[in-house]
Structures are given as C-alpha cells and as structure tokens.
Design an enzyme around this catalytic site. Sequence first.
Site, PDB file in Angstrom:
ATOM      1  N   GLU A  77      17.029  -6.978 -10.322  1.00 10.10           N
ATOM      2  CA  GLU A  77      17.391  -8.151 -11.116  1.00 10.10           C
ATOM      3  C   GLU A  77      18.627  -8.839 -10.561  1.00 10.10           C
ATOM      4  O   GLU A  77      18.669 -10.070 -10.443  1.00 10.10           O
ATOM      5  CB  GLU A  77      17.665  -7.757 -12.581  1.00 10.10           C
ATOM      6  CG  GLU A  77      16.499  -7.120 -13.286  1.00 10.10           C
ATOM      7  CD  GLU A  77      16.522  -5.597 -13.250  1.00 10.10           C
ATOM      8  OE1 GLU A  77      16.082  -4.990 -14.247  1.00 10.10           O
ATOM      9  OE2 GLU A  77      16.955  -5.021 -12.229  1.00 10.10           O
ATOM     10  N   CYS A 108      22.059  -4.914 -15.882  1.00  9.61           N
ATOM     11  CA  CYS A 108      21.208  -6.063 -15.567  1.00  9.61           C
ATOM     12  C   CYS A 108      21.019  -6.968 -16.778  1.00  9.61           C
ATOM     13  O   CYS A 108      20.987  -8.190 -16.648  1.00  9.61           O
ATOM     14  CB  CYS A 108      19.868  -5.587 -15.024  1.00  9.61           C
ATOM     15  SG  CYS A 108      20.035  -4.756 -13.420  1.00  9.61           S
TER      16      CYS A 108
END
Length: 172
Positions: A77, A108
């Site tokens: 991510e 994330c």
Amino acid sequence: MGTLGKRVRPSRSPWVRIPHPPPMTDEQAMELALDQARAAQQAGDIPVGAVVLIDGEVIGTGRNERHLSGDPTAHAEVMALRAAAGHIGDWHLDKATLVVTLEPCPMCAGAIVNARIARVVFGAHDPKAGAAGTHYMIPADPRLNHQAEVVSGVMGDVCAQLLTDFFTDLRS
C-alpha cells in the site's frame, strides 16, 4: 493517441462524442493487484500487491518489498501510494481508490487516511493485523480527519490462497 473521449467530426455528420470506456471494476483492479502480489512473490517477498486508480486509470502500483529492501515501511500500500503521489505530483489522493490484496495493517491504514484516499478495496482479511475491519476500522473512523469507504472481500479467496500457498511453501 486514440479518439476515445475526444470529439471527432465524421465526414457526413455533425460533431459526435465517442464515450470513454467504462471504468474498471473492482475485480479487474484486483487482478492488477494480484499481478503485483505475484511479482513480489517472484522477488522472494510476501505476495501482497496494490494499485491506486483515479477514474479507472492506474496511477500507482506497489508490492511488498520489505524483505527485498530491508525497509519496514515497504508495504504494498505504501509503495503504491508513493507511486501515485509521484504520478500526480501531490499527496492529496482524495479522488483515488486503493485496491490491495490483503487488508491494510494499522500503518497502511494510517497512510490511507493521511493520503485522503476516497475508497479502499481489499481482498483477504488479515486476522493478525487487519485495521480496515478485522481489528480496527482506521480508514473509516469518524474520529479522524478523513474517512474512506471500505469494500472488503473482493476476490478474497484468490488473495488468501496466494498467501496460504506462499507460507506453506516457505515452511516446507
């Protein structure tokens, strides 16, 4: 450059507008994220992949690179968000969708909020560190300065199987 989305003038008719192709579905975007996950696996890393899209156009891709780079923040991510921000030249990704094969972890999920991502789509739930529905719901927490829509379980079985196979092979 093609004529999609452009105005063209046929020889015997007035101006017509050729429509843009339909936006990419969540499943089509997840296939691209799975391609990134498989590339991570080929490189010897945990197979998690991500893509960032705006209006159906991929503006960033990423895959896990923690083992490869030795960087603890090199999650799929984060790598995809960095690429997307670099592509548009701004960290505000408020029109973007992040598609990732595994539920984001707390780090994330925090990056998703800070990047102002509009929508998060993930495949497999993460029973150990999931922060987008399993243990926490950081991307949509109303106490934070930004909330993202979260869609879970898109091609979840395929995403989970990729991880299961990787760890089974690793242990044998």
